[in-house]
Design a protein around this motif. Structure first.
Motif, PDB file in Angstrom:
ATOM      1  N   PHE A 136       1.001  70.688  47.976  1.00  0.00           N
ATOM      2  CA  PHE A 136       1.082  69.296  47.138  1.00  0.00           C
ATOM      3  C   PHE A 136       1.945  68.504  47.741  1.00  0.00           C
ATOM      4  O   PHE A 136       3.291  68.920  47.633  1.00  0.00           O
ATOM      5  N   TYR A 137       1.838  67.292  47.910  1.00  0.00           N
ATOM      6  CA  TYR A 137       2.831  66.249  48.080  1.00  0.00           C
ATOM      7  C   TYR A 137       2.451  64.987  47.804  1.00  0.00           C
ATOM      8  O   TYR A 137       1.147  64.531  48.224  1.00  0.00           O
TER       9      TYR A 137
ATOM     10  N   ILE B  84       4.746  73.079  45.842  1.00  0.00           N
ATOM     11  CA  ILE B  84       5.069  71.519  45.897  1.00  0.00           C
ATOM     12  C   ILE B  84       6.010  71.040  46.767  1.00  0.00           C
ATOM     13  O   ILE B  84       7.253  71.534  46.431  1.00  0.00           O
ATOM     14  N   ILE B  85       5.684  70.379  47.973  1.00  0.00           N
ATOM     15  CA  ILE B  85       6.981  70.063  48.765  1.00  0.00           C
ATOM     16  C   ILE B  85       7.842  68.778  48.162  1.00  0.00           C
ATOM     17  O   ILE B  85       8.992  68.874  48.305  1.00  0.00           O
ATOM     18  N   GLY B  86       7.123  68.010  47.411  1.00  0.00           N
ATOM     19  CA  GLY B  86       8.047  67.046  46.690  1.00  0.00           C
ATOM     20  C   GLY B  86       7.010  65.925  46.348  1.00  0.00           C
ATOM     21  O   GLY B  86       5.941  65.973  46.786  1.00  0.00           O
TER      22      GLY B  86
ATOM     23  N   GLY C  56      10.969  60.887  55.879  1.00  0.00           N
ATOM     24  CA  GLY C  56      11.360  62.503  56.228  1.00  0.00           C
ATOM     25  C   GLY C  56      10.814  63.401  55.250  1.00  0.00           C
ATOM     26  O   GLY C  56      10.473  64.423  55.820  1.00  0.00           O
ATOM     27  N   VAL C  57      10.671  63.263  54.001  1.00  0.00           N
ATOM     28  CA  VAL C  57      10.073  64.126  53.040  1.00  0.00           C
ATOM     29  C   VAL C  57       8.607  64.198  53.364  1.00  0.00           C
ATOM     30  O   VAL C  57       8.073  65.210  53.333  1.00  0.00           O
ATOM     31  N   MET C  58       7.849  63.199  53.444  1.00  0.00           N
ATOM     32  CA  MET C  58       6.484  63.119  53.929  1.00  0.00           C
ATOM     33  C   MET C  58       6.253  64.073  55.141  1.00  0.00           C
ATOM     34  O   MET C  58       5.070  64.589  55.555  1.00  0.00           O
ATOM     35  N   MET C  59       7.054  63.619  56.246  1.00  0.00           N
ATOM     36  CA  MET C  59       7.026  64.709  57.493  1.00  0.00           C
ATOM     37  C   MET C  59       7.197  66.215  57.233  1.00  0.00           C
ATOM     38  O   MET C  59       6.861  67.088  58.072  1.00  0.00           O
ATOM     39  N   VAL C  60       8.074  66.342  56.162  1.00  0.00           N
ATOM     40  CA  VAL C  60       7.989  67.899  55.939  1.00  0.00           C
ATOM     41  C   VAL C  60       6.732  68.285  55.598  1.00  0.00           C
ATOM     42  O   VAL C  60       6.283  69.512  56.082  1.00  0.00           O
ATOM     43  N   ALA C  61       5.992  67.768  54.571  1.00  0.00           N
ATOM     44  CA  ALA C  61       4.681  68.186  54.372  1.00  0.00           C
ATOM     45  C   ALA C  61       3.488  68.170  55.662  1.00  0.00           C
ATOM     46  O   ALA C  61       2.929  69.083  55.952  1.00  0.00           O
ATOM     47  N   LEU C  62       3.774  67.024  56.227  1.00  0.00           N
ATOM     48  CA  LEU C  62       2.806  66.953  57.436  1.00  0.00           C
ATOM     49  C   LEU C  62       3.127  67.884  58.600  1.00  0.00           C
ATOM     50  O   LEU C  62       2.195  68.603  59.214  1.00  0.00           O
TER      51      LEU C  62
ATOM     52  N   PRO D 172      14.255  75.066  57.010  1.00  0.00           N
ATOM     53  CA  PRO D 172      13.946  73.804  58.026  1.00  0.00           C
ATOM     54  C   PRO D 172      12.469  73.648  58.169  1.00  0.00           C
ATOM     55  O   PRO D 172      11.631  74.594  58.640  1.00  0.00           O
ATOM     56  N   VAL D 173      11.753  72.441  58.297  1.00  0.00           N
ATOM     57  CA  VAL D 173      10.524  72.160  58.727  1.00  0.00           C
ATOM     58  C   VAL D 173      10.701  72.266  60.302  1.00  0.00           C
ATOM     59  O   VAL D 173      11.666  71.798  60.952  1.00  0.00           O
ATOM     60  N   GLY D 174       9.381  72.621  61.086  1.00  0.00           N
ATOM     61  CA  GLY D 174       9.349  72.515  62.407  1.00  0.00           C
ATOM     62  C   GLY D 174       9.294  71.152  63.199  1.00  0.00           C
ATOM     63  O   GLY D 174       9.010  70.322  62.615  1.00  0.00           O
ATOM     64  N   ILE D 175       9.725  71.350  64.207  1.00  0.00           N
ATOM     65  CA  ILE D 175       9.661  70.059  65.492  1.00  0.00           C
ATOM     66  C   ILE D 175       8.487  70.147  66.199  1.00  0.00           C
ATOM     67  O   ILE D 175       8.313  71.323  66.716  1.00  0.00           O
ATOM     68  N   ASP D 176       7.842  68.983  66.231  1.00  0.00           N
ATOM     69  CA  ASP D 176       6.728  69.103  67.131  1.00  0.00           C
ATOM     70  C   ASP D 176       6.939  69.056  68.685  1.00  0.00           C
ATOM     71  O   ASP D 176       7.297  67.942  69.215  1.00  0.00           O
ATOM     72  N   THR D 177       7.261  70.244  69.167  1.00  0.00           N
ATOM     73  CA  THR D 177       7.832  70.223  70.719  1.00  0.00           C
ATOM     74  C   THR D 177       6.607  69.972  71.735  1.00  0.00           C
ATOM     75  O   THR D 177       7.100  69.862  72.960  1.00  0.00           O
ATOM     76  N   GLU D 178       5.588  69.613  71.376  1.00  0.00           N
ATOM     77  CA  GLU D 178       4.680  69.097  72.307  1.00  0.00           C
ATOM     78  C   GLU D 178       4.837  67.523  72.321  1.00  0.00           C
ATOM     79  O   GLU D 178       4.878  67.068  73.521  1.00  0.00           O
ATOM     80  N   GLN D 179       4.737  66.896  71.016  1.00  0.00           N
ATOM     81  CA  GLN D 179       5.120  65.383  71.104  1.00  0.00           C
ATOM     82  C   GLN D 179       6.453  64.902  71.827  1.00  0.00           C
ATOM     83  O   GLN D 179       6.522  64.087  72.352  1.00  0.00           O
ATOM     84  N   TRP D 180       7.437  66.118  71.356  1.00  0.00           N
ATOM     85  CA  TRP D 180       9.009  65.562  71.842  1.00  0.00           C
ATOM     86  C   TRP D 180       9.133  66.728  72.849  1.00  0.00           C
ATOM     87  O   TRP D 180       9.537  67.658  72.435  1.00  0.00           O
ATOM     88  N   ASN D 181       9.036  66.310  74.035  1.00  0.00           N
ATOM     89  CA  ASN D 181       9.104  67.035  75.032  1.00  0.00           C
ATOM     90  C   ASN D 181       9.877  66.243  76.433  1.00  0.00           C
ATOM     91  O   ASN D 181       9.821  65.287  76.380  1.00  0.00           O
ATOM     92  N   PRO D 182      10.202  67.063  77.394  1.00  0.00           N
ATOM     93  CA  PRO D 182      11.063  66.473  78.652  1.00  0.00           C
ATOM     94  C   PRO D 182       9.840  65.667  79.543  1.00  0.00           C
ATOM     95  O   PRO D 182      10.718  64.761  80.215  1.00  0.00           O
TER      96      PRO D 182
END
Length: 333
Positions: A11-12, A80-82, A43-49, A146-156
């Protein structure tokens, strides 16, 4: 314990209260969309997503904001994420995992566990925040996640073949900005110019992800300026592109003027709470900047830093989703 096949109940909802008259939140939302364009997730919505992205990647099903279902199944865990207003929607019967992305400090709700005794775990984004919450709610009740980082979107691959700019100055100074512009940011720019180093700037709250990627694409490194972070998604996204960071990490007290110094004096805090020496270097104040800058340049030339490796080993969507499941399993016993 065997992983259950039942979906998680997540839930968020964004807080959007009426401001002046009843139901004025609806026209205000419409007007904001006209003048500001499409809403950028905070930032908080990104946690849920990001949590849901991670669960997708590891094949764990979930329901999102299915209040009708959760009311009919009071024994199932509610994640409940927030924010806290979700707790107030109705009288929850379910065991609850609350967080991350709740209120800023327990002084906002010191009697949380009296109001909601079915809260089994309180999730906060990082270790220093856990240490701030522990005295109020108990070490065993509060967990850092910690929530994860999208390493495919943010890549070299977002980096240009030829990096034309030495530094991107990421300005996330939130309070007393004029003072820090004079005493921190401008002196840093002067030091860079004096050494013949080029730079671009970007300021938190005044950009979108595409602008950040554009500027990051041509910069060799980042200077990250922020009083403190509970997790720090932006700097971790930049690390994920294999861009090393020179971070201002002042330590000391939590600086939010809504709390400090009259309501809360807590420390030490960190601007880079998830970090190792492969991510870059840190400096405590502007007086130490030049010495640390020289060391940073030397290590960069020696190809010492490997920031993406840190993210891949600690903060991917999959790793963090599994860590959340560990929290879930600790309640689901």
């Amino acid at each position: 314990m065997m992983r259950q096949a039942k979906p998680l109940n997540i839930f968020y909802q964004e807080p959007d209260p009426d401001r002046w008259i009843k139901y004025d939140r609806y026209p205000r939302k419409f007007i904001r969309r006209i003048f500001r364009g499409k809403h950028q997730p905070g930032g908080v919505m990104m946690v849920a997503l990001q949590l849901m992205k991670g669960l997708d990647k590891i094949g764990i099903p979930y329901r999102f904001n299915d209040f009708s279902y959760i009311k009919k199944h009071p024994k199932e865990i509610a994640c409940i994420i927030g924010k806290p207003q979700v707790l107030e929607k109705f009288e929850w019967k379910n065991p609850i995992i609350f967080g991350a992305g709740i209120f800023s400090h327990p002084v906002d709700c010191p009697n949380l566990l009296e109001l909601y005794p079915n809260i089994k775990k309180i999730v906060v984004p990082g270790q220093w925040m856990k240490e701030a919450f522990d005295p109020f709610y108990g070490q065993n009740k509060v967990v850092a996640w910690p929530v994860g980082i999208d390493t495919e979107q943010w890549n070299p691959s977002i980096k240009a073949n030829k990096l034309s700019t030495d530094f991107l100055i990421y300005d996330k100074v939130r309070w007393l900005h004029d003072e820090f512009e004079k005493n921190l940011i401008e002196p840093i720019k002067t030091k860079l110019s004096g050494k013949g180093l080029s730079y671009e700037t970007i300021r938190y709250g005044y950009y979108d992800h595409e602008e950040l990627k554009d500027k990051l694409s041509r910069c060799k490194a980042v200077i990250f300026l922020c009083e403190h972070e509970t997790q720090g998604l932006a700097y971790q996204q930049m690390l994920s592109t294999d861009t090393p960071i020179l971070a201002w990490d002042r330590g000391g007290f939590w600086q939010d003027p809504s709390y400090f110094p009259n309501k809360v004096m807590f420390g030490p805090v960190s601007a880079v709470p998830y970090w190792n020496d492969k991510c870059g270097l840190k400096f405590e104040n502007v007086a130490l900047f030049e010495v640390v800058l020289d060391a940073f340049i030397k290590k960069t030339k020696a190809e010492y830093f490997a920031p993406r490796s840190y993210i891949l080993h600690n903060l991917t969507l999959e790793i963090c989703a599994r860590k959340y499941l560990d929290i879930f399993d600790s309640v689901n016993t």
